[in-house]
Design a protein around this motif. Sequence first.
Motif, PDB file in Angstrom:
ATOM      1  N   LEU A 259      59.398  36.461  51.685  1.00  0.00           N
ATOM      2  CA  LEU A 259      59.085  37.162  52.921  1.00  0.00           C
ATOM      3  C   LEU A 259      57.591  37.474  52.977  1.00  0.00           C
ATOM      4  O   LEU A 259      57.029  38.013  52.023  1.00  0.00           O
ATOM      5  N   CYS A 260      56.954  37.128  54.099  1.00  0.00           N
ATOM      6  CA  CYS A 260      55.512  37.283  54.250  1.00  0.00           C
ATOM      7  C   CYS A 260      55.188  38.013  55.551  1.00  0.00           C
ATOM      8  O   CYS A 260      56.045  38.182  56.415  1.00  0.00           O
ATOM      9  N   VAL A 261      53.912  38.412  55.696  1.00  0.00           N
ATOM     10  CA  VAL A 261      53.467  39.178  56.866  1.00  0.00           C
ATOM     11  C   VAL A 261      52.182  38.585  57.416  1.00  0.00           C
ATOM     12  O   VAL A 261      51.294  38.167  56.659  1.00  0.00           O
ATOM     13  N   ALA A 262      52.081  38.561  58.744  1.00  0.00           N
ATOM     14  CA  ALA A 262      50.854  38.151  59.426  1.00  0.00           C
ATOM     15  C   ALA A 262      50.673  39.041  60.652  1.00  0.00           C
ATOM     16  O   ALA A 262      51.624  39.698  61.103  1.00  0.00           O
ATOM     17  N   SER A 263      49.469  39.057  61.221  1.00  0.00           N
ATOM     18  CA  SER A 263      49.223  39.882  62.399  1.00  0.00           C
ATOM     19  C   SER A 263      48.326  39.141  63.392  1.00  0.00           C
ATOM     20  O   SER A 263      47.614  38.200  63.031  1.00  0.00           O
ATOM     21  N   SER A 264      48.383  39.595  64.655  1.00  0.00           N
ATOM     22  CA  SER A 264      47.634  38.929  65.705  1.00  0.00           C
ATOM     23  C   SER A 264      47.355  39.894  66.843  1.00  0.00           C
ATOM     24  O   SER A 264      48.107  40.849  67.065  1.00  0.00           O
ATOM     25  N   GLN A 265      46.295  39.615  67.587  1.00  0.00           N
ATOM     26  CA  GLN A 265      46.019  40.383  68.793  1.00  0.00           C
ATOM     27  C   GLN A 265      46.553  39.696  70.041  1.00  0.00           C
ATOM     28  O   GLN A 265      46.792  40.347  71.056  1.00  0.00           O
ATOM     29  N   ASP A 266      46.742  38.375  69.969  1.00  0.00           N
ATOM     30  CA  ASP A 266      47.090  37.625  71.167  1.00  0.00           C
ATOM     31  C   ASP A 266      48.242  36.634  70.994  1.00  0.00           C
ATOM     32  O   ASP A 266      48.539  35.860  71.914  1.00  0.00           O
ATOM     33  N   LEU A 267      48.871  36.595  69.821  1.00  0.00           N
ATOM     34  CA  LEU A 267      49.970  35.692  69.500  1.00  0.00           C
ATOM     35  C   LEU A 267      49.524  34.244  69.294  1.00  0.00           C
ATOM     36  O   LEU A 267      50.349  33.382  69.022  1.00  0.00           O
ATOM     37  N   VAL A 268      48.224  34.004  69.399  1.00  0.00           N
ATOM     38  CA  VAL A 268      47.688  32.651  69.218  1.00  0.00           C
ATOM     39  C   VAL A 268      46.935  32.541  67.901  1.00  0.00           C
ATOM     40  O   VAL A 268      47.181  31.639  67.095  1.00  0.00           O
ATOM     41  N   LYS A 269      46.015  33.444  67.675  1.00  0.00           N
ATOM     42  CA  LYS A 269      45.249  33.473  66.433  1.00  0.00           C
ATOM     43  C   LYS A 269      45.867  34.512  65.502  1.00  0.00           C
ATOM     44  O   LYS A 269      46.020  35.675  65.874  1.00  0.00           O
ATOM     45  N   TRP A 270      46.198  34.064  64.283  1.00  0.00           N
ATOM     46  CA  TRP A 270      46.915  34.919  63.341  1.00  0.00           C
ATOM     47  C   TRP A 270      46.145  35.094  62.049  1.00  0.00           C
ATOM     48  O   TRP A 270      45.456  34.188  61.583  1.00  0.00           O
ATOM     49  N   GLN A 271      46.297  36.284  61.464  1.00  0.00           N
ATOM     50  CA  GLN A 271      45.743  36.564  60.143  1.00  0.00           C
ATOM     51  C   GLN A 271      46.897  36.709  59.164  1.00  0.00           C
ATOM     52  O   GLN A 271      47.804  37.522  59.371  1.00  0.00           O
ATOM     53  N   LYS A 272      46.868  35.935  58.099  1.00  0.00           N
ATOM     54  CA  LYS A 272      47.899  36.036  57.061  1.00  0.00           C
ATOM     55  C   LYS A 272      47.560  37.182  56.118  1.00  0.00           C
ATOM     56  O   LYS A 272      46.419  37.325  55.685  1.00  0.00           O
ATOM     57  N   HIS A 273      48.570  37.983  55.805  1.00  0.00           N
ATOM     58  CA  HIS A 273      48.380  39.111  54.884  1.00  0.00           C
ATOM     59  C   HIS A 273      49.059  38.890  53.537  1.00  0.00           C
ATOM     60  O   HIS A 273      48.931  39.727  52.646  1.00  0.00           O
ATOM     61  N   GLY A 274      49.791  37.801  53.389  1.00  0.00           N
ATOM     62  CA  GLY A 274      50.404  37.509  52.097  1.00  0.00           C
ATOM     63  C   GLY A 274      51.846  37.940  52.007  1.00  0.00           C
ATOM     64  O   GLY A 274      52.532  38.202  53.010  1.00  0.00           O
ATOM     65  N   LEU A 275      52.333  38.038  50.779  1.00  0.00           N
ATOM     66  CA  LEU A 275      53.728  38.393  50.532  1.00  0.00           C
ATOM     67  C   LEU A 275      53.998  39.841  50.925  1.00  0.00           C
ATOM     68  O   LEU A 275      53.240  40.745  50.578  1.00  0.00           O
ATOM     69  N   ALA A 276      55.094  40.052  51.627  1.00  0.00           N
ATOM     70  CA  ALA A 276      55.449  41.404  52.066  1.00  0.00           C
ATOM     71  C   ALA A 276      55.628  42.343  50.891  1.00  0.00           C
ATOM     72  O   ALA A 276      55.273  43.524  50.949  1.00  0.00           O
ATOM     73  N   PHE A 277      56.174  41.818  49.781  1.00  0.00           N
ATOM     74  CA  PHE A 277      56.474  42.652  48.620  1.00  0.00           C
ATOM     75  C   PHE A 277      55.460  42.449  47.492  1.00  0.00           C
ATOM     76  O   PHE A 277      55.763  42.702  46.333  1.00  0.00           O
ATOM     77  N   ASN A 278      54.256  42.025  47.822  1.00  0.00           N
ATOM     78  CA  ASN A 278      53.277  41.687  46.787  1.00  0.00           C
ATOM     79  C   ASN A 278      52.972  42.856  45.863  1.00  0.00           C
ATOM     80  O   ASN A 278      52.934  42.707  44.634  1.00  0.00           O
TER      81      ASN A 278
END
Length: 371
Positions: free
Chosen positions: A154-173
């Motif tokens: 399970l991983c996490v990412a975030s975005s301001q516009d649903l087009v460009k995304w930033q990966k944050h890595g494993l959710a349980f890291n």
Amino acid sequence: MKKILLLLLVSPLVFAQKTQSWMLGPFQKMDAANPILEAKANTTFACPVRGETVRWEEKDVFNPAVVVRNGKVYMIYRAEDKLGKYAGTSRLGLAVSSDGVHFKRMPQPVFYPDNDFMKKYEWEGGCEDPRIVETEDGHYVMTYTSYDGDKARLCVASSQDLVKWQKHGLAFNNFIKGNRDFWSKSGAIVCKKVGDRFIATKINGKYWMYWGDQAQLYVATSDDLINWYPSTKPKDTSYQPQNVSDVNCVAVASTRPGKHDSRLLESGPPAFLTKKGIVLIYNGMNYAQTGDPTLPEGAYAAGQFLFDAENPAQLNDRSENYFIKPDRPYEITGQINQVCFVEGLASYKGKWFLYYGTADSKIAVAVARQK
């Protein structure tokens, strides 16, 4: 005789649609439009890892997440090519609709394996099965599954516009710490419904998430929506667990004999607060020997949970049976047969739009009136 036969044919569907007062629905499949999204062979993408142009959604499209943004439904969906040792790498595409049924998709994926710090987790199985929630300030947080051919994580990412995304890595890291690794997937974050937006909300000072695809469903908490910590029982931490059961996670729901969810439970769309409690739509897998004899072996059908609004780890009620099951040709036959896998839920134009993968091959929608 004909009347008796008709009753026998329709009664399982009536039972399947039986609802309790807190449940969403009943849902009706949009047969005139379904499936609403299918594979395409003419869209290409220059894969940065493979180093060649691929037909990135040629094999299958399925398991979508949705959000309502600027009066339209935005869908992030899983798509597979036909290449590699797993006969398909998964990437995430974006499609937009002004009626919730007819979607226009972008020609290239918006989220995919790259030559980045997540490559070792995402290649070459890919990025799978998104769920998306909004934050108070209008950003988006996506949980997704990375697959390297050995483990789903399970991983996490975030975005301001649903087009460009930033990966944050494993959710349980932060919880894993070093080599303490284990299989994890399907993260449904608890939200509150504000208009047509599903906004992640804290309960008792924490964000909450239901997760897992095992015989038991689990819960995790977070301070920031990025770093998550499974709720666990005290246990010796001197060894290196490889499976969820080794981590000793606190189970909030379990499979049931004689039911559609006799084999495993898996989170559906993000959960959300209602007047009755937290509603979580979930996917159940049938085990023919001990499960629902009216469903085929391995069938995926969906039910609903009601958790306590003050204590999200407390299960207060659950649907007696499935409310949607595979019974259309495109749901019965595909990459994986007998699958209705619910994953996206939108509140749109006064209705519930429930989006689901069919036989791991196509995408369909069912609609219900909001109570």
